[in-house]
Design a protein around this motif. Structure first.
Motif, PDB file in Angstrom:
ATOM      1  N   GLY A 189     -11.720  -4.415  -7.053  1.00  0.00           N
ATOM      2  CA  GLY A 189     -11.152  -3.733  -7.378  1.00  0.00           C
ATOM      3  C   GLY A 189      -9.921  -4.275  -7.903  1.00  0.00           C
ATOM      4  O   GLY A 189      -9.295  -4.279  -8.909  1.00  0.00           O
ATOM      5  N   ARG A 227     -12.794  -1.493 -14.850  1.00  0.00           N
ATOM      6  CA  ARG A 227     -12.137  -1.051 -13.754  1.00  0.00           C
ATOM      7  C   ARG A 227     -12.592  -0.224 -12.825  1.00  0.00           C
ATOM      8  O   ARG A 227     -12.788  -0.230 -11.655  1.00  0.00           O
ATOM      9  N   LEU A 265     -14.167   5.679   4.743  1.00  0.00           N
ATOM     10  CA  LEU A 265     -12.579   5.596   5.619  1.00  0.00           C
ATOM     11  C   LEU A 265     -12.792   4.389   6.491  1.00  0.00           C
ATOM     12  O   LEU A 265     -13.742   3.814   6.871  1.00  0.00           O
ATOM     13  N   ASN A 292     -11.956  -0.375   3.517  1.00  0.00           N
ATOM     14  CA  ASN A 292     -11.023  -1.151   4.287  1.00  0.00           C
ATOM     15  C   ASN A 292     -11.045  -0.962   5.645  1.00  0.00           C
ATOM     16  O   ASN A 292     -10.800   0.379   6.097  1.00  0.00           O
ATOM     17  N   ASN A 307     -22.380  12.069   9.427  1.00  0.00           N
ATOM     18  CA  ASN A 307     -21.860  10.697   9.070  1.00  0.00           C
ATOM     19  C   ASN A 307     -22.206   9.655  10.005  1.00  0.00           C
ATOM     20  O   ASN A 307     -22.482   8.590  10.069  1.00  0.00           O
ATOM     21  N   ASN A 323     -14.707  -5.857  -0.944  1.00  0.00           N
ATOM     22  CA  ASN A 323     -14.253  -4.797  -1.850  1.00  0.00           C
ATOM     23  C   ASN A 323     -12.992  -5.525  -2.713  1.00  0.00           C
ATOM     24  O   ASN A 323     -12.270  -4.599  -3.619  1.00  0.00           O
ATOM     25  N   GLN A 363     -22.350   5.021   3.018  1.00  0.00           N
ATOM     26  CA  GLN A 363     -21.463   6.003   3.669  1.00  0.00           C
ATOM     27  C   GLN A 363     -20.158   6.346   2.622  1.00  0.00           C
ATOM     28  O   GLN A 363     -19.482   5.155   2.246  1.00  0.00           O
ATOM     29  N   ALA A 387     -18.522   3.040   2.776  1.00  0.00           N
ATOM     30  CA  ALA A 387     -17.377   2.912   1.529  1.00  0.00           C
ATOM     31  C   ALA A 387     -16.674   4.254   1.491  1.00  0.00           C
ATOM     32  O   ALA A 387     -16.466   4.767   0.660  1.00  0.00           O
ATOM     33  N   LYS A 412       0.953  -1.151  -0.002  1.00  0.00           N
ATOM     34  CA  LYS A 412      -0.015   0.033   0.096  1.00  0.00           C
ATOM     35  C   LYS A 412       0.762   1.355   0.226  1.00  0.00           C
ATOM     36  O   LYS A 412       2.127   1.181   0.443  1.00  0.00           O
ATOM     37  N   LEU A 449     -17.462  -2.299   2.338  1.00  0.00           N
ATOM     38  CA  LEU A 449     -16.524  -1.750   1.213  1.00  0.00           C
ATOM     39  C   LEU A 449     -15.263  -1.090   1.512  1.00  0.00           C
ATOM     40  O   LEU A 449     -14.010  -1.223   0.890  1.00  0.00           O
ATOM     41  N   SER A 473     -17.492  13.649   2.723  1.00  0.00           N
ATOM     42  CA  SER A 473     -16.925  14.071   3.660  1.00  0.00           C
ATOM     43  C   SER A 473     -17.462  15.317   4.269  1.00  0.00           C
ATOM     44  O   SER A 473     -17.404  15.697   5.686  1.00  0.00           O
ATOM     45  N   ASN A 482     -15.444   6.608  -5.588  1.00  0.00           N
ATOM     46  CA  ASN A 482     -15.408   5.567  -6.429  1.00  0.00           C
ATOM     47  C   ASN A 482     -16.267   4.236  -5.977  1.00  0.00           C
ATOM     48  O   ASN A 482     -17.279   3.992  -6.633  1.00  0.00           O
ATOM     49  N   ALA A 483     -15.857   3.697  -4.891  1.00  0.00           N
ATOM     50  CA  ALA A 483     -16.808   2.689  -4.387  1.00  0.00           C
ATOM     51  C   ALA A 483     -18.007   2.850  -4.111  1.00  0.00           C
ATOM     52  O   ALA A 483     -18.913   2.161  -4.293  1.00  0.00           O
ATOM     53  N   GLY A 484     -18.392   4.074  -3.393  1.00  0.00           N
ATOM     54  CA  GLY A 484     -19.851   4.467  -2.953  1.00  0.00           C
ATOM     55  C   GLY A 484     -20.607   4.662  -3.866  1.00  0.00           C
ATOM     56  O   GLY A 484     -21.768   4.247  -4.276  1.00  0.00           O
ATOM     57  N   THR A 544     -14.855  -2.600  -8.306  1.00  0.00           N
ATOM     58  CA  THR A 544     -15.130  -2.482  -6.492  1.00  0.00           C
ATOM     59  C   THR A 544     -16.338  -2.635  -6.403  1.00  0.00           C
ATOM     60  O   THR A 544     -16.915  -3.580  -5.497  1.00  0.00           O
ATOM     61  N   VAL A 570      -8.197   5.994  -2.021  1.00  0.00           N
ATOM     62  CA  VAL A 570      -8.675   7.326  -1.528  1.00  0.00           C
ATOM     63  C   VAL A 570      -8.342   8.604  -2.076  1.00  0.00           C
ATOM     64  O   VAL A 570      -6.896   8.614  -1.808  1.00  0.00           O
TER      65      VAL A 570
HETATM   66  P1  NAD Z   1     -12.734   7.971  -3.195  1.00  0.00           P
HETATM   67  O1  NAD Z   1     -11.552   8.901  -2.891  1.00  0.00           O
HETATM   68  O2  NAD Z   1     -13.107   7.880  -4.422  1.00  0.00           O
HETATM   69  O3  NAD Z   1     -14.043   8.435  -2.208  1.00  0.00           O
HETATM   70  C1  NAD Z   1     -13.971   8.414  -0.818  1.00  0.00           C
HETATM   71  C2  NAD Z   1     -15.505   9.199  -0.350  1.00  0.00           C
HETATM   72  O4  NAD Z   1     -15.146   9.145   1.065  1.00  0.00           O
HETATM   73  C3  NAD Z   1     -15.725  10.225  -0.693  1.00  0.00           C
HETATM   74  O5  NAD Z   1     -17.032  10.429  -1.300  1.00  0.00           O
HETATM   75  C4  NAD Z   1     -15.423  11.165   0.333  1.00  0.00           C
HETATM   76  O6  NAD Z   1     -16.223  12.445   0.289  1.00  0.00           O
HETATM   77  C5  NAD Z   1     -15.724  10.498   1.349  1.00  0.00           C
HETATM   78  N1  NAD Z   1     -15.255  10.695   2.853  1.00  0.00           N
HETATM   79  C6  NAD Z   1     -13.994  11.183   3.163  1.00  0.00           C
HETATM   80  N2  NAD Z   1     -13.991  11.504   4.421  1.00  0.00           N
HETATM   81  C7  NAD Z   1     -15.162  11.033   5.032  1.00  0.00           C
HETATM   82  C8  NAD Z   1     -15.542  10.845   6.330  1.00  0.00           C
HETATM   83  N3  NAD Z   1     -14.851  11.543   7.315  1.00  0.00           N
HETATM   84  N4  NAD Z   1     -16.931  10.709   6.422  1.00  0.00           N
HETATM   85  C9  NAD Z   1     -17.587  10.140   5.302  1.00  0.00           C
HETATM   86  N5  NAD Z   1     -17.334  10.156   4.063  1.00  0.00           N
HETATM   87  C10 NAD Z   1     -15.819  10.570   3.795  1.00  0.00           C
HETATM   88  O7  NAD Z   1     -12.255   6.571  -2.251  1.00  0.00           O
HETATM   89  P2  NAD Z   1     -12.654   5.254  -2.669  1.00  0.00           P
HETATM   90  O8  NAD Z   1     -11.664   4.519  -3.862  1.00  0.00           O
HETATM   91  O9  NAD Z   1     -14.007   5.018  -3.008  1.00  0.00           O
HETATM   92  O10 NAD Z   1     -12.380   4.318  -1.408  1.00  0.00           O
HETATM   93  C11 NAD Z   1     -13.230   4.209  -0.361  1.00  0.00           C
HETATM   94  C12 NAD Z   1     -12.978   3.140   0.390  1.00  0.00           C
HETATM   95  O11 NAD Z   1     -13.043   2.026  -0.381  1.00  0.00           O
HETATM   96  C13 NAD Z   1     -11.475   3.090   0.953  1.00  0.00           C
HETATM   97  O12 NAD Z   1     -11.582   2.349   2.370  1.00  0.00           O
HETATM   98  C14 NAD Z   1     -10.731   2.186   0.019  1.00  0.00           C
HETATM   99  O13 NAD Z   1      -9.661   1.782   0.605  1.00  0.00           O
HETATM  100  C15 NAD Z   1     -11.913   1.022  -0.276  1.00  0.00           C
HETATM  101  N6  NAD Z   1     -11.324   0.449  -1.612  1.00  0.00           N
HETATM  102  C16 NAD Z   1     -11.527   1.252  -2.764  1.00  0.00           C
HETATM  103  C17 NAD Z   1     -11.131   0.558  -3.822  1.00  0.00           C
HETATM  104  C18 NAD Z   1     -11.256   1.225  -5.201  1.00  0.00           C
HETATM  105  O14 NAD Z   1     -10.896   0.492  -6.332  1.00  0.00           O
HETATM  106  N7  NAD Z   1     -11.346   2.298  -5.434  1.00  0.00           N
HETATM  107  C19 NAD Z   1     -10.915  -0.844  -3.714  1.00  0.00           C
HETATM  108  C20 NAD Z   1     -10.853  -1.449  -2.608  1.00  0.00           C
HETATM  109  C21 NAD Z   1     -11.355  -0.835  -1.367  1.00  0.00           C
END
Ligand code: NAD
Length: 414
Positions: free
Chosen positions: A345, A185, A295, A317, A279, A342, A217, A293, A105, A315, A243, A221-223, A189, A146
């Motif tokens: 991905g 891709r 933090l 980690n 949140n 998750n 939440q 989805a 990582k 979703l 956030s 990308n994931a949410g 996820t 993230v």
């Molecule tokens: P991202 O940056 O695309 O989105 C993160 C989201 O979280 C945003 O909407 C942001 O506004 C929100 N956020 C940030 N701080 C916050 C808070 N304090 N409270 C609520 N929401 C908050 O990231 P992502 O890629 O969607 O990743 C999200 C999670 O999914 C992470 O834990 C990441 O490790 C995990 N993940 C992502 C992938 C991937 O392919 N993108 C794969 C495996 C795991």
């Protein structure tokens, strides 16, 4: 009691699994530590002419099953404990999916929303120069996480290719399709999690169907893809967040419209007709399916007893701490753990890497068919392992993953 740091939580999960399978003490010792840690200090010329130095990490946890693999996170709170924990999780995730990678990582301490496009590009290229020789298609392959995205992956690929002297698309995954990315891709996820959710919903005794209420939440990308795909399947999305805060509408939200609103205003908060909440409160609302989805450390010993969902698709980690797991189990809430939920991905990242190495590209249908196969297989194996050892799905997943990595270490010798 102060909250344990993410790496301590990761160690506790590993120790629990090790105890269940009577893992050899030497192998456990190896697995409790990463194999390499690199810290970099990246000078970046800012738009105002001044130089700012950013702090970055790359942690490689284990490479017994193949080159290490894992995303890069840009976040103001990124720290070594978190990156070490996430690298370890990647080892288990790849082993659980049975794909030939170890775990890694990366993280850079930065709020990317405060950087201009040019500053972000210079920071990314600087990070890659710092990692030169440490990453590579047969060594360690970064990906998005993230606040990093396909554009950032494109810069990583370009900078690494310049340093190498020729194109090395396989050095990073999550690239745009135009430069060697894989179809599917972007939403892999989310789709991978949904394939697993569909398996769970098909299980005896689990009440979950397309009328189920869903709270998500995080709208990144994931949410956001999870929300859009579930909405297209007629699930009722009643809560979303980012956030800046959370929104709810018991009549159901259309995530496509919420996304358009967020693109215009910068947040989901304020979307017409919705109730605003924090949140923390969002997680505690009644629903059938809760999907963290965003933090890590979101469902903890403090709030687990207030969770009212029936199923949690983890979703993000490390969204659920070990204390929370115990409480959720007691409340009969079914947790589908992060390393399974998750893993879509990294699975499509693996497909991307395979395509890059072979210079032969698949269509989207092929990618999704293969993804469904891998996710379904991993779910069934996890379920069977959990049943055999009479443990929850997280422990089932850990037992399976840790056993596979331990076997690779044993066969190779140490
Ligand atoms: P991202 O940056 O695309 O989105 C993160 C989201 O979280 C945003 O909407 C942001 O506004 C929100 N956020 C940030 N701080 C916050 C808070 N304090 N409270 C609520 N929401 C908050 O990231 P992502 O890629 O969607 O990743 C999200 C999670 O999914 C992470 O834990 C990441 O490790 C995990 N993940 C992502 C992938 C991937 O392919 N993108 C794969 C495996 C795991």
């Amino acid at each position: 009691m102060p909250a344990a740091n993410p790496f301590q939580n990761a160690l506790r999960q590993l120790d629990r699994a090790a105890k269940k399978i009577n893992l050899n003490e030497d192998i456990l010792n190896i697995l409790r530590n990463p194999i390499r840690i690199l810290q970099v200090y990246i000078p970046v010329r800012m738009d105002d002419g001044k130089v700012k130095v950013f702090h970055g990490y790359r942690v490689q946890h284990n490479e017994s099953r193949g080159p290490t693999k894992g995303g890069v996170r840009y976040h103001p709170k990124a720290d070594l404990s978190e990156v070490k924990a996430l690298a370890m999780l990647m080892t288990w995730k790849c082993a659980l999916m049975d794909i030939p990678y170890g775990g890694a990582k990366g993280g850079v301490v930065v709020d990317p929303k405060k950087l201009s496009h040019g500053e972000l590009e210079r920071l990314t290229r600087g990070y890659v120069r710092g990692l030169n020789g440490f990453i590579g298609p047969n060594r360690d392959i970064p990906a998005p996480d993230v606040y990093t995205n396909p554009q950032i992956m494109a810069w990583i690929m370009d900078e690494a290719s310049r340093l190498t002297g020729y194109n090395v698309p396989g050095i990073v995954t999550g690239k745009p399709v135009e430069i060697g990315g894989s179809h599917g891709r972007q939403y892999a996820t989310a789709q991978g999690g949904i394939f697993v959710l569909q398996e769970v919903c098909g299980m005896k005794g689990v009440k979950c169907d397309r009328f189920s209420r869903v709270i998500i939440q995080g709208f990144g990308n994931a949410g956001s893809y999870t929300a859009k795909i579930l909405h297209s399947m007629k699930f009722k999305i009643i809560g979303l967040s980012d956030s800046k805060g959370a929104i709810m509408d018991l009549k159901g939200l259309d995530p496509n419209k919420v996304e358009t609103y967020k693109d215009k205003t910068g947040s989901v908060v304020g979307y017409p007709g919705t109730k605003k909440l924090t949140n923390a409160k969002l997680l505690e609302q009644p629903c059938e399916i809760l999907i963290p989805a965003a933090l890590d450390n979101q469902i903890t010993g403090q709030n687990a007893n207030r969770i009212k969902a029936k199923i949690i698709l983890e979703l993000a980690n490390g969204a659920i701490t070990p204390e929370a797991d115990d409480k959720l189990n007691k409340k009969n809430i079914l947790v589908i753990p992060d390393i399974l939920s998750n893993a879509g991905g990294v699975t499509v990242s693996y497909f991307e890497w395979v395509q890059n190495m072979q210079q032969y590209y698949w269509d989207e249908e092929e990618v999704m068919a293969q993804l469904r196969k891998v996710m379904t297989r991993a779910f069934k194996q996890t379920f069977e392992t959990a049943k055999l050892h009479q443990v929850d799905l997280r422990m089932g997943a850990y037992i399976l993953a840790v056993s596979r990595v331990a076997e690779a270490i044993k066969l190779r010798g140490y």
